[in-house]
Design a protein around this motif. Sequence first.
Motif, PDB file in Angstrom:
ATOM      1  N   UNK A  80       0.833  -1.197   0.000  1.00 51.40           N
ATOM      2  CA  UNK A  80       0.000   0.000   0.000  1.00 51.40           C
ATOM      3  C   UNK A  80       0.876   1.258   0.000  1.00 51.40           C
ATOM      4  N   UNK A  81       0.224   2.400  -0.318  1.00 50.98           N
ATOM      5  CA  UNK A  81       0.921   3.679  -0.407  1.00 50.98           C
ATOM      6  C   UNK A  81       0.842   4.442   0.914  1.00 50.98           C
ATOM      7  N   UNK A  82       1.854   5.275   1.161  1.00 50.59           N
ATOM      8  CA  UNK A  82       1.851   6.207   2.287  1.00 50.59           C
ATOM      9  C   UNK A  82       2.471   7.518   1.806  1.00 50.59           C
ATOM     10  N   UNK A  89       3.638   9.822  -3.127  1.00 56.84           N
ATOM     11  CA  UNK A  89       3.191   8.643  -2.395  1.00 56.84           C
ATOM     12  C   UNK A  89       4.217   7.537  -2.586  1.00 56.84           C
ATOM     13  N   UNK A  90       4.617   6.916  -1.481  1.00 61.17           N
ATOM     14  CA  UNK A  90       5.598   5.838  -1.497  1.00 61.17           C
ATOM     15  C   UNK A  90       4.891   4.527  -1.206  1.00 61.17           C
ATOM     16  N   UNK A  91       5.402   3.454  -1.785  1.00 62.14           N
ATOM     17  CA  UNK A  91       4.808   2.136  -1.576  1.00 62.14           C
ATOM     18  C   UNK A  91       5.574   1.368  -0.496  1.00 62.14           C
ATOM     19  N   UNK A  92       4.851   0.946   0.552  1.00 62.73           N
ATOM     20  CA  UNK A  92       5.479   0.128   1.591  1.00 62.73           C
ATOM     21  C   UNK A  92       5.756  -1.260   1.024  1.00 62.73           C
ATOM     22  N   UNK A  93       6.948  -1.792   1.320  1.00 59.12           N
ATOM     23  CA  UNK A  93       7.354  -3.068   0.729  1.00 59.12           C
ATOM     24  C   UNK A  93       7.154  -4.262   1.647  1.00 59.12           C
ATOM     25  N   UNK A 104      12.205   3.432  -1.936  1.00 59.78           N
ATOM     26  CA  UNK A 104      10.823   3.005  -2.127  1.00 59.78           C
ATOM     27  C   UNK A 104      10.321   3.430  -3.512  1.00 59.78           C
ATOM     28  N   UNK A 105       9.380   2.656  -4.047  1.00 60.19           N
ATOM     29  CA  UNK A 105       8.698   3.074  -5.270  1.00 60.19           C
ATOM     30  C   UNK A 105       7.929   4.365  -4.987  1.00 60.19           C
ATOM     31  N   UNK A 106       7.983   5.318  -5.921  1.00 59.71           N
ATOM     32  CA  UNK A 106       7.393   6.644  -5.717  1.00 59.71           C
ATOM     33  C   UNK A 106       6.360   6.938  -6.802  1.00 59.71           C
ATOM     34  N   UNK A 129      -4.563  12.823  -1.877  1.00 65.27           N
ATOM     35  CA  UNK A 129      -5.030  12.224  -0.617  1.00 65.27           C
ATOM     36  C   UNK A 129      -4.564  10.779  -0.481  1.00 65.27           C
ATOM     37  N   UNK A 130      -4.099  10.439   0.710  1.00 62.90           N
ATOM     38  CA  UNK A 130      -3.655   9.076   1.014  1.00 62.90           C
ATOM     39  C   UNK A 130      -3.800   8.848   2.509  1.00 62.90           C
TER      40      UNK A 130
END
Length: 293
Positions: A80-82, A89-93, A104-106, A129-130
Amino acid sequence: MMEDIVLRSGRLAVAVKHPSEVGGARFDRTGFVTGVTLDDAHAFCAYELPGIWDPTKGAGLCGEFDNQMKLGYDEAKPGEWFPKLGVGLLRRESEAPYQFMKAYEVRPYRIDVEQADAGSVTFAVHPDECLGYAVRYRKSLTVEHHALRVDYELVNTGARPIETNEYAHNFVCLDGKTVGPDYALAFAGERSSEFKVHVGDIRAEADRLEWGSVPERDFYARLHPGGEGAPMPSGWTLTHRPSGLRMSEACGFGVELIAVWGMAHNVSPEMFAPVRIAPGETLAWSRTYRFGD
């Protein structure tokens, strides 16, 4: 490839990267200053990697949000993204704790660049929004005579309060002079506690930090407030004593933490600004840098 944005006054030339030329998952992509030149003669910035520009690394006067107080990471599930303010927004791995240097993926925020004249530029970051977080962010850089002013404005357009901080990393080197006993880093204003040196040959004097030798590895020191509402310095001045060349930062906010990091090729005084914004509210602050000989 987008060319650098160059701001000019009668004495300064300031090179700023276009946001599309800044990468990685760490540093604020707006107002990313890679070079400052005074009177066409003196230079003040360094790269994180000695002499090498890497768009995923730090350089010059660049900033970062959420290093100490991460928004949304703990509640995001792997995959998921944060949010990472100033970046996207970055993706938690994985289930591992947040790592500020991890690639992190951006999914970058949309950023508009507005330049009305040769001496100023504004970056407008659109909210995305996230997890209930969303921020409209404007950052302006203005040069006048021998000073560079950076103005920040954040509007909380989300449903949740923003509770984090921001700091300018400041990869600084005066005319390429090696860090060591020729340098002194002095702090302006009162302080209620002493610097704690964690790594390196740094001496914490009454109002300044000094180096006992040329660093052979990283050095790091930190200053916390001594108690509730205790005073903290409001700025710093770095001086190369043999030449008299100096650079300073004055903070237009109440500093909540100071860190000093670096290596032989750069010093990074880091003044942390508190970022606490209720939904619907706006927060603004500034930093002013001055350069002289």
